[in-house]
Design a protein around this motif. Structure first.
Motif, short mmCIF file in Angstrom:
data_model
loop_
_atom_site.label_atom_id
_atom_site.label_comp_id
_atom_site.label_asym_id
_atom_site.label_seq_id
_atom_site.Cartn_x
_atom_site.Cartn_y
_atom_site.Cartn_z
N ASP A 1 -6.96 47.84 24.34
CA ASP A 1 -7.61 46.78 23.59
C ASP A 1 -6.68 45.58 23.63
O ASP A 1 -5.58 45.62 23.06
CB ASP A 1 -7.86 47.22 22.15
N PRO A 2 -7.07 44.49 24.31
CA PRO A 2 -6.15 43.36 24.45
C PRO A 2 -5.81 42.70 23.12
O PRO A 2 -4.82 41.95 23.03
CB PRO A 2 -6.90 42.40 25.37
N ASP A 3 -6.60 42.95 22.08
CA ASP A 3 -6.33 42.36 20.78
C ASP A 3 -5.46 43.25 19.90
O ASP A 3 -5.16 42.88 18.76
CB ASP A 3 -7.65 42.05 20.06
N ARG A 4 -5.09 44.42 20.39
CA ARG A 4 -4.27 45.35 19.62
C ARG A 4 -2.90 45.48 20.27
O ARG A 4 -2.79 45.72 21.46
CB ARG A 4 -4.94 46.73 19.59
N THR A 5 -1.86 45.32 19.48
CA THR A 5 -0.50 45.54 19.97
C THR A 5 -0.15 47.01 19.79
O THR A 5 -0.19 47.55 18.68
CB THR A 5 0.52 44.67 19.22
N ASP A 6 0.20 47.68 20.88
CA ASP A 6 0.56 49.10 20.82
C ASP A 6 2.05 49.32 20.63
O ASP A 6 2.46 50.31 20.02
CB ASP A 6 0.09 49.79 22.11
N VAL A 7 2.86 48.42 21.17
CA VAL A 7 4.32 48.53 21.07
C VAL A 7 4.88 47.16 20.77
O VAL A 7 4.46 46.16 21.37
CB VAL A 7 4.94 49.08 22.37
N ARG A 8 5.83 47.10 19.84
CA ARG A 8 6.60 45.87 19.60
C ARG A 8 8.05 46.16 19.88
O ARG A 8 8.59 47.18 19.45
CB ARG A 8 6.43 45.38 18.16
N THR A 9 8.70 45.24 20.57
CA THR A 9 10.13 45.36 20.84
C THR A 9 10.70 43.96 20.87
O THR A 9 10.00 42.98 20.63
CB THR A 9 10.38 46.14 22.14
N THR A 10 11.98 43.85 21.18
CA THR A 10 12.63 42.54 21.25
C THR A 10 13.42 42.42 22.53
O THR A 10 13.87 43.43 23.10
CB THR A 10 13.57 42.30 20.06
N VAL A 11 13.59 41.20 23.00
CA VAL A 11 14.41 40.95 24.18
C VAL A 11 15.80 41.53 23.96
O VAL A 11 16.41 41.32 22.91
CB VAL A 11 14.50 39.44 24.47
N GLY A 12 16.28 42.30 24.93
CA GLY A 12 17.61 42.88 24.84
C GLY A 12 17.65 44.27 24.25
O GLY A 12 18.71 44.92 24.27
N THR A 13 16.52 44.79 23.76
CA THR A 13 16.49 46.13 23.18
C THR A 13 16.41 47.18 24.29
O THR A 13 15.59 47.08 25.19
CB THR A 13 15.28 46.30 22.24
N SER A 14 17.28 48.18 24.19
CA SER A 14 17.26 49.29 25.14
C SER A 14 16.47 50.45 24.55
O SER A 14 16.62 50.78 23.37
CB SER A 14 18.68 49.74 25.47
N GLU A 15 15.63 51.06 25.38
CA GLU A 15 14.74 52.11 24.91
C GLU A 15 14.68 53.25 25.93
O GLU A 15 14.88 53.03 27.13
CB GLU A 15 13.33 51.56 24.69
N ILE A 16 14.39 54.44 25.43
CA ILE A 16 14.05 55.58 26.28
C ILE A 16 12.62 55.97 25.97
O ILE A 16 12.25 56.17 24.81
CB ILE A 16 15.00 56.77 26.06
N TRP A 17 11.79 56.02 27.01
CA TRP A 17 10.41 56.43 26.88
C TRP A 17 10.24 57.80 27.52
O TRP A 17 10.71 58.03 28.65
CB TRP A 17 9.47 55.44 27.57
N THR A 18 9.56 58.70 26.81
CA THR A 18 9.19 59.99 27.37
C THR A 18 7.69 59.96 27.62
O THR A 18 6.90 59.75 26.68
CB THR A 18 9.53 61.14 26.41
N ILE A 19 7.29 60.14 28.87
CA ILE A 19 5.88 60.05 29.26
C ILE A 19 5.41 61.44 29.65
O ILE A 19 6.04 62.10 30.51
CB ILE A 19 5.67 59.06 30.41
#
Length: 489
Positions: free
Chosen positions: A382-400
């Motif tokens: 849904d282009p009107d729904r934000t699923d993830v919020r983050t910030t420039v410079g934030t390091s993350e690990i995603w498990t898919i």
């Protein structure tokens, strides 16, 4: 005119239609007849695939696009998206959707630190949106799924090229239409170089060749039919069906793209000879890796070096797809060694210094489902729904996770092909096992096999704004297997 509501409705239809967009979708069929096929493959006039005659065509190398103007810091290009006729199968003319009248589109060669500006004009009767896959660009130039270039409209895209050398590609990303638009021809190579990569003694110039590989179905009357991958027996390389390519007895750098919307390929030489991988999606590997088979899911790329000096002049060697169905021919491309040539190129033991794997401040999980329809974490795009919020410079690990616990027989797109916009990532492990060196470099697309869990690590930058992540088996993203991520300053 196809509108936002029609596209979103198509993207949220469940059941088999979500997997097979070539099926009947009334909202789209009534709005834009050319956008999606309006009948299943078996209905309507009887269809017959054109006869396959391997190696009837010489392979073409896509032309390199020339800028229309230059400044001290940027190059300006102009391209038109329009229908054109090409010869894919020998003796038949086929109508395709093309950038600049080329199938695939012309190659853009860019240099790190020098901006590329592309003015794209849409002369088609369907919406388009141009995405530079693997490019680090501002949100307004990313080719977001709802940022349409409407018929008759021109849109400007700016690519800063402030990233390391890599084999990128540009392709359509108009939501609900991207699978068919790419299938019908809207794709081309974008090759970015930098001083380090250019300084390596790798094969270059006429010995540095992009290979855009994809499937298709061409009818006996020349029509390109948009249908499911089980009915696409024709395998194209640079727009020609199972061509041959004349090479010299020396080393070649081959940039291999899986440009198929909905299938993976596993490539090997029929005689079992090995080759050397030097780069993946995001650029050079740390060092060369010897392989005898290369598997690429949708949108993955790899650069390999093949030394044809091991064959005598007059010999031939065939590249084949071991992931072909039993009903399909395995041949993809034949290399004919026709001459000798001087070769001062070599493959260094060290290719690049990779950035360290970031220490993650944030951990996230994503569950990709295929049946009964395509979703991420139980939700459709849904282009009107934000699923993830983050910030420039934030390091993350995603498990898919791929929720499909077993692979149904013959399903090309049971593996998912997970792609993040804006950033490259490092693949950490598959089901807890570290990945091998061929997959340990910088990536922007990764295969997630049925029942498998894959961890990736990234640092978000360089620009704030709205972006997306999605499965790059484009039938899946077309029908909602995509999420929105907002990168905050």
């Amino acid at each position: 005119m196809l509108n936002r509501r029609d596209l979103l409705r198509a993207a949220t239809i469940g059941g088999p239609v979500a997997l097979f967009p070539w099926g009947f979708i009334p909202s789209l069929a009534q709005t834009v007849p050319a956008a999606l096929p309006t009948a299943h493959a078996g209905s309507g006039p009887r269809r017959r695939a054109a006869r396959i005659v391997p190696f009837a065509h010489a392979m073409q190398v896509p032309p390199v696009l020339s800028p229309v103007s230059r400044t001290d810091s940027s190059d300006l290009y102009r391209l038109r998206m329009a229908e054109t006729e090409v010869e894919i199968v020998k003796g038949l003319l086929t109508t395709v959707r093309a950038y600049g009248g080329c199938f695939p589109g012309p190659t853009i060669r860019a240099v790190k630190g020098r901006e590329v500006v592309v003015q794209q004009t849409n002369d088609l009767d369907v919406h388009t949106s141009v995405h530079l896959h693997g490019g680090h660009v501002r949100s307004q130039y990313d080719g977001l799924p709802m940022d349409f270039v409407e018929p008759g409209e021109t849109r400007e895209y700016r690519y800063p090229n402030e990233q390391v050398a890599a084999s990128l590609w540009y392709h359509d990303h108009a939501h609900g239409l991207e699978a068919e638009n790419v299938y019908r021809g809207l794709a081309g190579a974008y090759l970015l170089s930098d001083p380090h990569e250019s300084g390596l003694p790798l094969p270059s110039g006429e010995y540095d060749i992009p290979l855009l590989i994809r499937d298709a179905r061409i009818e006996t009357d020349g029509r390109l039919v948009y249908t499911d991958p089980y009915e696409c027996p024709h395998m194209l390389v640079n727009g020609k069906e199972r061509p041959y390519f004349e090479v010299a007895a020396r080393k070649y750098r081959l940039r291999v793209f899986n440009a198929s919307p909905n299938r993976h390929v596993s490539l090997r030489f029929a005689n079992g000879e090995p080759f050397t991988q030097i780069a993946s999606d995001g650029g050079l590997l740390a060092g060369p890796v010897k392989l005898d088979e290369l598997t690429l899911t949708g949108a993955e790329r790899a650069e390999i070096v093949v030394d044809f000096a091991r064959y005598p002049v007059g010999a031939s060697v065939v590249l084949e797809n071991t992931a072909a169905l039993e009903s399909e021919r395995p041949e993809v491309l034949r290399f004919d060694i026709t001459r000798t040539a001087e070769d001062r190129s070599r493959i260094p033991d060290v290719l690049a210094t990779l950035p360290p794997i970031p220490e993650a401040a944030v951990h996230r999980e994503f569950w990709l489902t295929t049946f009964p329809d395509t979703r991420i974490n139980g939700r459709k795009y849904d282009p009107d729904r934000t699923d993830v919020r983050t910030t420039v410079g934030t390091s993350e690990i995603w498990t898919i996770h791929n929720r499909l616990t077993r692979r149904p027989a013959g399903v090309f797109h049971a593996p998912h092909s997970f792609h993040t916009h804006l950033v490259r990532f490092r693949v950490l492990d598959r089901d807890g096992e570290p990945v091998g060196p061929a997959e340990a470099g910088l990536k922007d697309t990764v295969a997630i096999h049925p029942g498998e869990s894959v961890r990736i690590a990234m640092t978000w930058g360089d620009y704030p704004g709205e972006y997306v992540y999605h499965c790059h088996h484009l039938v899946h993203s077309s029908h909602g297997q995509m999420g929105r991520i907002d990168v905050l300053p």
